[in-house]
Every structure is written in structure tokens, then in C-alpha cells.
Design a protein around this motif. Structure first.
Motif, PDB file in Angstrom:
ATOM      1  N   ILE A   1      28.923  10.969   2.088  1.00 25.58           N
ATOM      2  CA  ILE A   1      27.715  11.212   1.294  1.00 25.58           C
ATOM      3  C   ILE A   1      27.614  12.677   0.885  1.00 25.58           C
ATOM      4  CG2 ILE A   1      25.188  11.257   1.389  1.00 25.58           C
ATOM      5  CD1 ILE A   1      25.386   8.708   3.119  1.00 25.58           C
ATOM      6  N   ASN A   2      27.931  13.578   1.814  1.00 26.06           N
ATOM      7  CA  ASN A   2      27.772  15.011   1.537  1.00 26.06           C
ATOM      8  C   ASN A   2      29.092  15.713   1.274  1.00 26.06           C
ATOM      9  OD1 ASN A   2      28.675  14.690   4.129  1.00 26.06           O
ATOM     10  ND2 ASN A   2      27.482  16.369   4.971  1.00 26.06           N
ATOM     11  N   GLY A   3      30.148  14.978   0.975  1.00 23.63           N
ATOM     12  CA  GLY A   3      31.422  15.623   0.672  1.00 23.63           C
ATOM     13  C   GLY A   3      32.610  14.781   1.092  1.00 23.63           C
ATOM     14  N   PHE A   4      33.609  15.412   1.659  1.00 22.35           N
ATOM     15  CA  PHE A   4      34.851  14.757   2.039  1.00 22.35           C
ATOM     16  C   PHE A   4      35.267  15.202   3.425  1.00 22.35           C
ATOM     17  CE2 PHE A   4      34.937  15.291  -2.522  1.00 22.35           C
ATOM     18  CZ  PHE A   4      35.283  14.031  -2.964  1.00 22.35           C
ATOM     19  N   GLU A   5      36.075  14.353   4.062  1.00 16.71           N
ATOM     20  CA  GLU A   5      36.738  14.788   5.276  1.00 16.71           C
ATOM     21  C   GLU A   5      38.217  14.466   5.159  1.00 16.71           C
ATOM     22  OE1 GLU A   5      35.607  12.999   9.001  1.00 16.71           O
ATOM     23  OE2 GLU A   5      35.616  10.998   8.151  1.00 16.71           O
ATOM     24  N   LEU A   6      39.032  15.372   5.673  1.00 15.23           N
ATOM     25  CA  LEU A   6      40.471  15.186   5.747  1.00 15.23           C
ATOM     26  C   LEU A   6      40.808  14.885   7.197  1.00 15.23           C
ATOM     27  CD1 LEU A   6      41.678  18.237   3.636  1.00 15.23           C
ATOM     28  CD2 LEU A   6      41.933  15.838   3.023  1.00 15.23           C
ATOM     29  N   VAL A   7      41.569  13.812   7.416  1.00 11.24           N
ATOM     30  CA  VAL A   7      41.938  13.421   8.768  1.00 11.24           C
ATOM     31  C   VAL A   7      43.456  13.225   8.810  1.00 11.24           C
ATOM     32  CG1 VAL A   7      41.600  11.743  10.616  1.00 11.24           C
ATOM     33  CG2 VAL A   7      39.705  12.302   9.078  1.00 11.24           C
ATOM     34  N   PHE A   8      44.079  13.808   9.823  1.00 10.66           N
ATOM     35  CA  PHE A   8      45.529  13.766   9.982  1.00 10.66           C
ATOM     36  C   PHE A   8      45.877  13.192  11.346  1.00 10.66           C
ATOM     37  CE2 PHE A   8      44.472  16.967   6.967  1.00 10.66           C
ATOM     38  CZ  PHE A   8      45.426  16.838   5.976  1.00 10.66           C
ATOM     39  N   ASP A   9      46.923  12.359  11.377  1.00  8.01           N
ATOM     40  CA  ASP A   9      47.389  11.836  12.654  1.00  8.01           C
ATOM     41  C   ASP A   9      48.036  12.969  13.442  1.00  8.01           C
ATOM     42  OD1 ASP A   9      48.108   9.350  14.332  1.00  8.01           O
ATOM     43  OD2 ASP A   9      49.985  10.485  14.168  1.00  8.01           O
ATOM     44  N   ARG A  10      47.513  13.241  14.627  1.00  3.88           N
ATOM     45  CA  ARG A  10      47.979  14.383  15.426  1.00  3.88           C
ATOM     46  C   ARG A  10      49.453  14.263  15.795  1.00  3.88           C
ATOM     47  NH1 ARG A  10      45.623  18.370  18.246  1.00  3.88           N
ATOM     48  NH2 ARG A  10      43.562  17.422  18.149  1.00  3.88           N
ATOM     49  N   PHE A  11      49.867  13.099  16.283  1.00  8.44           N
ATOM     50  CA  PHE A  11      51.264  12.928  16.696  1.00  8.44           C
ATOM     51  C   PHE A  11      52.198  13.155  15.514  1.00  8.44           C
ATOM     52  CE2 PHE A  11      55.112  10.389  16.993  1.00  8.44           C
ATOM     53  CZ  PHE A  11      55.654  10.866  18.177  1.00  8.44           C
ATOM     54  N   TYR A  12      51.915  12.518  14.404  1.00  5.31           N
ATOM     55  CA  TYR A  12      52.777  12.639  13.238  1.00  5.31           C
ATOM     56  C   TYR A  12      52.852  14.095  12.775  1.00  5.31           C
ATOM     57  CZ  TYR A  12      55.504  10.434   9.602  1.00  5.31           C
ATOM     58  OH  TYR A  12      56.547  10.031   8.805  1.00  5.31           O
ATOM     59  N   TRP A  13      51.704  14.758  12.694  1.00  2.00           N
ATOM     60  CA  TRP A  13      51.645  16.154  12.255  1.00  2.00           C
ATOM     61  C   TRP A  13      52.459  17.050  13.177  1.00  2.00           C
ATOM     62  CZ3 TRP A  13      49.351  18.628   8.064  1.00  2.00           C
ATOM     63  CH2 TRP A  13      49.242  20.020   8.158  1.00  2.00           C
ATOM     64  N   GLU A  14      52.250  16.896  14.472  1.00  2.00           N
ATOM     65  CA  GLU A  14      52.871  17.813  15.433  1.00  2.00           C
ATOM     66  C   GLU A  14      54.332  17.492  15.727  1.00  2.00           C
ATOM     67  OE1 GLU A  14      50.245  17.726  18.816  1.00  2.00           O
ATOM     68  OE2 GLU A  14      48.783  19.042  17.824  1.00  2.00           O
ATOM     69  N   LYS A  15      54.713  16.223  15.709  1.00  2.00           N
ATOM     70  CA  LYS A  15      56.058  15.832  16.161  1.00  2.00           C
ATOM     71  C   LYS A  15      57.006  15.394  15.049  1.00  2.00           C
ATOM     72  CE  LYS A  15      54.732  16.067  20.508  1.00  2.00           C
ATOM     73  NZ  LYS A  15      54.738  17.369  21.113  1.00  2.00           N
ATOM     74  N   MET A  16      56.484  14.929  13.941  1.00  2.00           N
ATOM     75  CA  MET A  16      57.335  14.321  12.921  1.00  2.00           C
ATOM     76  C   MET A  16      57.468  15.143  11.636  1.00  2.00           C
ATOM     77  SD  MET A  16      58.108  11.609  14.617  1.00  2.00           S
ATOM     78  CE  MET A  16      58.914  10.533  13.451  1.00  2.00           C
ATOM     79  N   LEU A  17      56.506  15.984  11.355  1.00  2.00           N
ATOM     80  CA  LEU A  17      56.510  16.723  10.090  1.00  2.00           C
ATOM     81  C   LEU A  17      57.022  18.147  10.264  1.00  2.00           C
ATOM     82  CD1 LEU A  17      53.038  15.668   8.616  1.00  2.00           C
ATOM     83  CD2 LEU A  17      55.284  14.685   8.095  1.00  2.00           C
ATOM     84  N   SER A  18      57.920  18.536   9.386  1.00  2.00           N
ATOM     85  CA  SER A  18      58.354  19.935   9.330  1.00  2.00           C
ATOM     86  C   SER A  18      57.236  20.755   8.677  1.00  2.00           C
ATOM     87  CB  SER A  18      59.625  20.046   8.487  1.00  2.00           C
ATOM     88  OG  SER A  18      59.315  19.818   7.111  1.00  2.00           O
ATOM     89  N   PRO A  19      57.317  22.071   8.727  1.00  2.00           N
ATOM     90  CA  PRO A  19      56.308  22.877   8.015  1.00  2.00           C
ATOM     91  C   PRO A  19      56.213  22.531   6.523  1.00  2.00           C
ATOM     92  CG  PRO A  19      57.477  24.243   9.573  1.00  2.00           C
ATOM     93  CD  PRO A  19      58.183  22.904   9.568  1.00  2.00           C
ATOM     94  N   LEU A  20      57.339  22.274   5.886  1.00  2.00           N
ATOM     95  CA  LEU A  20      57.315  21.897   4.473  1.00  2.00           C
ATOM     96  C   LEU A  20      56.656  20.533   4.280  1.00  2.00           C
ATOM     97  CD1 LEU A  20      58.090  22.573   1.557  1.00  2.00           C
ATOM     98  CD2 LEU A  20      60.302  21.454   2.007  1.00  2.00           C
ATOM     99  N   ASP A  21      56.961  19.587   5.168  1.00  2.00           N
ATOM    100  CA  ASP A  21      56.331  18.264   5.099  1.00  2.00           C
ATOM    101  C   ASP A  21      54.818  18.373   5.266  1.00  2.00           C
ATOM    102  OD1 ASP A  21      58.904  17.211   4.938  1.00  2.00           O
ATOM    103  OD2 ASP A  21      58.939  16.563   7.040  1.00  2.00           O
TER     104      ASP A  21
END
Length: 122
Positions: free
Chosen positions: A49-69
Motif C-alpha cells: 500500500i505504501n510502496g514496495f519491498e524487496l525480498v531475497f532468499d538468504r541461502f541463495y544470495w549467500e551461497k549460490m550467487l557470485s557478486p556479479l550474479d
């Protein structure tokens, strides 16, 4: 969470370098940027209602994605929020429905091309 905000701020700077404030939704719509245990997806942008939220899967972000990803996934979600952009059919594009890592030069080219298209110089 520091890394999450660092990538967010770097991507926001890129958007601000290409676009004037009237060409995209302003930053104040982001009410929340956080990690969660998503299971089914890497990340999402949710309209609230008052904007947006961005939500990221912690495991995927920390363990699976490179800095570029991380840059690619963050920009993908930010473009959904700021430009109301749906997924594109081209599976090799950073706005494709399914994540496919891109080389740095290709990712930067796609982001620049997209922002130049969405934010033409007056």
C-alpha cells in the motif's frame, strides 16, 4: 544485510546516472529490503500500500550467487519495482523470468541499453 544494501545502492546509482527523477518511481517507495527463506524463488518485488519491498532468499544470495550474479538479481528486482517492467521473453536477458548468469560486459550492456531506452535524454 550490509552486502544487500551495498548492492542495492550501487544499482540505484546506475539508475540515477541514466534517469531523471520523473522517469522512474522514486526510492522512497522502498519500505523494506530483507532476506527471507523463500524456497520457491530467488527474490521478488512486492507492491505494498505504501510502496514496495524487496525480498531475497538468504541461502541463495549467500551461497549460490557470485557478486556479479547479486548485481544482476538486484537490478532485475529493482527494475520490476521502479519501472513496472514485466519479465521479457528473451531468456538471455537480465529481465528474463528465470535467472541465467550473464557475463559482466553483457550484463552491463543490457542494463545500459534498457535504461537508455526507458530514460531517453531530453
Amino acid at each position: 544485510e550490509i552486502e544487500l544494501m551495498r548492492v542495492f545502492n550501487e544499482n540505484l546509482t546506475v539508475i540515477q546516472e541514466h534517469c531523471t527523477p520523473d522517469q522512474y518511481r522514486q526510492i522512497n517507495p522502498f519500505t523494506n529490503i530483507e532476506f527471507s527463506d523463500l524456497k520457491e524463488e530467488i527474490a521478488f518485488c512486492r507492491k505494498k500500500i505504501n510502496g514496495f519491498e524487496l525480498v531475497f532468499d538468504r541461502f541463495y544470495w549467500e551461497k549460490m550467487l557470485s557478486p556479479l550474479d547479486r548485481k544482476q538479481v538486484m537490478m532485475h528486482e529493482m527494475v520490476h519495482c521502479l519501472f513496472d517492467q514485466p519479465h521479457l521473453k528473451d531468456e538471455r536477458h537480465f529481465m528474463a523470468e528465470y535467472f541465467m548468469p550473464l557475463e559482466e560486459t553483457e550484463l552491463n550492456r543490457q542494463i545500459n541499453d534498457y535504461l537508455n531506452y526507458k530514460c531517453p535524454k531530453q
